[in-house]
Design a protein around this motif. Structure first.
Motif, PDB file in Angstrom:
ATOM      1  N   UNK A   1       0.818  -1.211   0.000  1.00 36.81           N
ATOM      2  CA  UNK A   1       0.000   0.000   0.000  1.00 36.81           C
ATOM      3  C   UNK A   1       0.854   1.263   0.000  1.00 36.81           C
ATOM      4  N   UNK A   2       2.174   1.094  -0.074  1.00 41.96           N
ATOM      5  CA  UNK A   2       3.066   2.238  -0.107  1.00 41.96           C
ATOM      6  C   UNK A   2       3.527   2.715   1.248  1.00 41.96           C
ATOM      7  N   UNK A   3       3.122   2.020   2.319  1.00 40.24           N
ATOM      8  CA  UNK A   3       3.540   2.443   3.654  1.00 40.24           C
ATOM      9  C   UNK A   3       5.003   2.112   3.881  1.00 40.24           C
ATOM     10  N   UNK A   4       5.693   2.987   4.618  1.00 43.69           N
ATOM     11  CA  UNK A   4       7.106   2.804   4.928  1.00 43.69           C
ATOM     12  C   UNK A   4       7.263   1.923   6.156  1.00 43.69           C
ATOM     13  N   UNK A   5       8.183   0.969   6.077  1.00 44.39           N
ATOM     14  CA  UNK A   5       8.420   0.043   7.174  1.00 44.39           C
ATOM     15  C   UNK A   5       9.888   0.090   7.560  1.00 44.39           C
ATOM     16  N   UNK A   6      10.143   0.232   8.856  1.00 46.27           N
ATOM     17  CA  UNK A   6      11.503   0.328   9.363  1.00 46.27           C
ATOM     18  C   UNK A   6      11.779  -0.798  10.344  1.00 46.27           C
ATOM     19  N   UNK A   7      12.943  -1.412  10.183  1.00 47.62           N
ATOM     20  CA  UNK A   7      13.391  -2.478  11.072  1.00 47.62           C
ATOM     21  C   UNK A   7      14.814  -2.135  11.513  1.00 47.62           C
ATOM     22  N   UNK A   8      15.143  -2.226  12.794  1.00 42.25           N
ATOM     23  CA  UNK A   8      16.502  -1.910  13.242  1.00 42.25           C
ATOM     24  C   UNK A   8      17.555  -2.626  12.399  1.00 42.25           C
ATOM     25  N   UNK A   9      18.582  -1.880  11.979  1.00 44.67           N
ATOM     26  CA  UNK A   9      19.600  -2.413  11.072  1.00 44.67           C
ATOM     27  C   UNK A   9      20.946  -2.456  11.773  1.00 44.67           C
ATOM     28  N   UNK A  10      21.331  -3.643  12.242  1.00 41.73           N
ATOM     29  CA  UNK A  10      22.613  -3.798  12.917  1.00 41.73           C
ATOM     30  C   UNK A  10      23.791  -3.737  11.946  1.00 41.73           C
ATOM     31  N   UNK A  11      23.521  -3.988  10.668  1.00 39.11           N
ATOM     32  CA  UNK A  11      24.622  -4.023   9.706  1.00 39.11           C
ATOM     33  C   UNK A  11      25.154  -2.635   9.355  1.00 39.11           C
ATOM     34  N   UNK A  12      24.410  -1.596   9.683  1.00 33.12           N
ATOM     35  CA  UNK A  12      24.868  -0.237   9.441  1.00 33.12           C
ATOM     36  C   UNK A  12      25.339   0.340  10.777  1.00 33.12           C
ATOM     37  N   UNK A  13      26.648   0.433  10.929  1.00 38.11           N
ATOM     38  CA  UNK A  13      27.247   0.838  12.200  1.00 38.11           C
ATOM     39  C   UNK A  13      27.441   2.355  12.213  1.00 38.11           C
ATOM     40  N   UNK A  14      27.050   2.991  13.326  1.00 33.62           N
ATOM     41  CA  UNK A  14      27.125   4.442  13.465  1.00 33.62           C
ATOM     42  C   UNK A  14      28.180   4.798  14.496  1.00 33.62           C
ATOM     43  N   UNK A  15      29.061   5.702  14.165  1.00 39.64           N
ATOM     44  CA  UNK A  15      30.069   6.124  15.128  1.00 39.64           C
ATOM     45  C   UNK A  15      30.278   7.645  15.108  1.00 39.64           C
ATOM     46  N   UNK A  16      29.962   8.303  16.227  1.00 38.76           N
ATOM     47  CA  UNK A  16      29.380   7.755  17.450  1.00 38.76           C
ATOM     48  C   UNK A  16      27.851   7.755  17.378  1.00 38.76           C
ATOM     49  N   UNK A  17      27.171   6.842  18.112  1.00 44.85           N
ATOM     50  CA  UNK A  17      25.709   6.820  18.108  1.00 44.85           C
ATOM     51  C   UNK A  17      25.099   7.890  19.001  1.00 44.85           C
ATOM     52  N   UNK A  18      25.875   8.450  19.934  1.00 42.38           N
ATOM     53  CA  UNK A  18      25.435   9.551  20.795  1.00 42.38           C
ATOM     54  C   UNK A  18      26.460  10.678  20.680  1.00 42.38           C
ATOM     55  N   UNK A  19      25.990  11.911  20.802  1.00 43.10           N
ATOM     56  CA  UNK A  19      26.915  13.045  20.780  1.00 43.10           C
ATOM     57  C   UNK A  19      26.321  14.202  21.559  1.00 43.10           C
ATOM     58  N   UNK A  20      27.189  14.930  22.248  1.00 45.77           N
ATOM     59  CA  UNK A  20      26.812  16.187  22.898  1.00 45.77           C
ATOM     60  C   UNK A  20      27.548  17.303  22.167  1.00 45.77           C
ATOM     61  N   UNK A  21      26.773  18.246  21.635  1.00 49.09           N
ATOM     62  CA  UNK A  21      27.350  19.308  20.827  1.00 49.09           C
ATOM     63  C   UNK A  21      27.285  20.630  21.573  1.00 49.09           C
ATOM     64  N   UNK A  22      28.441  21.271  21.703  1.00 41.03           N
ATOM     65  CA  UNK A  22      28.481  22.610  22.264  1.00 41.03           C
ATOM     66  C   UNK A  22      27.902  23.594  21.248  1.00 41.03           C
ATOM     67  N   UNK A  23      27.525  24.794  21.677  1.00 40.38           N
ATOM     68  CA  UNK A  23      27.021  25.791  20.726  1.00 40.38           C
ATOM     69  C   UNK A  23      28.016  26.034  19.594  1.00 40.38           C
ATOM     70  N   UNK A  24      27.507  26.045  18.363  1.00 42.25           N
ATOM     71  CA  UNK A  24      28.294  26.271  17.140  1.00 42.25           C
ATOM     72  C   UNK A  24      29.273  25.139  16.832  1.00 42.25           C
ATOM     73  N   UNK A  25      29.198  24.040  17.549  1.00 40.57           N
ATOM     74  CA  UNK A  25      30.113  22.920  17.314  1.00 40.57           C
ATOM     75  C   UNK A  25      29.544  21.979  16.257  1.00 40.57           C
ATOM     76  N   UNK A  26      30.442  21.243  15.591  1.00 42.77           N
ATOM     77  CA  UNK A  26      30.063  20.270  14.573  1.00 42.77           C
ATOM     78  C   UNK A  26      30.607  18.899  14.953  1.00 42.77           C
ATOM     79  N   UNK A  27      29.740  17.897  14.848  1.00 44.32           N
ATOM     80  CA  UNK A  27      30.130  16.510  15.088  1.00 44.32           C
ATOM     81  C   UNK A  27      30.127  15.769  13.757  1.00 44.32           C
TER      82      UNK A  27
END
Length: 251
Positions: A72-98
């Protein structure tokens, strides 16, 4: 949109799924670039830059999901362990880029499929822990941003144009597109007209992706004349415009 875990439960969430214009902002404080991520054949990694354009520190979480589309065209998402993210969490100071790195695991990169693989990278802006500690949890908003990630297929066969058709009973007709290619199709705007009639933009047709092998549907105006001249369809993808002639609806 449905997000499902590998154990079978599902939740429905209102997360932004439209196409973005670079750079894209989250709550007018977080800016990301690029807004569409692409892994070409033979490449396992790509980079994303997240910038805090606000005046206060902010925290973000990133998660990767495999992306498919139902009949029906609906989008379906399933957690993808094969795509690794680094870092998965980040704290950004003002005007900072991660800088965030997305890496496709070696065994998954080696198993290149016949069709393009699609993922969604979800970016969550997390509540300010200081505000939560101060008892302001009620006004903390968890704002989400969704970016498409595409992995090229193993080969690039001759392009197959999408198939457009009109189906349904009078008063309930739909415009249907089937993506017969091996890569995604993006539809930013649609308009149609019959001979002698004004062009009509289709309602609810904001930016859409049609994944390889999938289909999408758009409701049609009730005034479309059955058995008349073919419908001329104008399809826009960014700055590109394509005109398609679709057979008139049956009586």
């Amino acid at each position: 949109m449905t997000i499902a875990s590998r154990s079978g439960w599902a939740i429905v969430a209102a997360l932004g799924f439209g196409a973005a214009c670079p750079p894209r902002a989250l709550a007018q404080a977080i800016v990301v670039a690029p807004v569409t991520l692409h892994l070409a054949t033979g490449h396992r990694a790509t980079l994303l830059r997240i910038t805090n354009s606000g005046a206060a520190p902010t925290r973000v979480q990133l998660r990767a999901f495999g992306w498919s589309q139902g009949t029906s065209g609906d989008d379906r998402l399933v957690p993808a362990d094969e795509l690794v993210i680094g870092p998965p969490f980040a704290t950004l100071a003002p005007r900072a880029t991660q800088v965030v790195r997305l890496l496709l695991r070696a065994q998954d990169a080696a198993a290149a499929p016949a069709r393009e693989r699609a993922y969604r990278l979800m970016i969550y802006r997390l509540p300010d822990p200081a505000a939560v500690t101060a008892g302001k949890r009620a006004i903390q908003l968890r704002l989400n941003l969704s970016l498409p990630v595409f992995v090229d297929p193993a080969a690039a066969p001759a392009a197959a144009p999408p198939a457009w058709r009109i189906e349904g009973a009078p008063g309930h007709r739909e415009l249907v597109v089937v993506n017969r290619g091996v890569r995604h199709l993006r539809v930013d705007a649609l308009a149609l007209a019959q001979a002698g009639g004004a062009s009509v933009a289709l309602a609810g047709n904001g930016s859409r992706y049609v994944l390889a092998g999938a289909e999408r549907r758009w409701p049609l105006p009730t005034g479309l004349a059955p058995g008349a001249a073919p419908v001329t369809l104008t399809v826009k993808d960014g700055d590109a415009t394509t005109t398609v002639v679709v057979a008139a609806p049956a009586s």
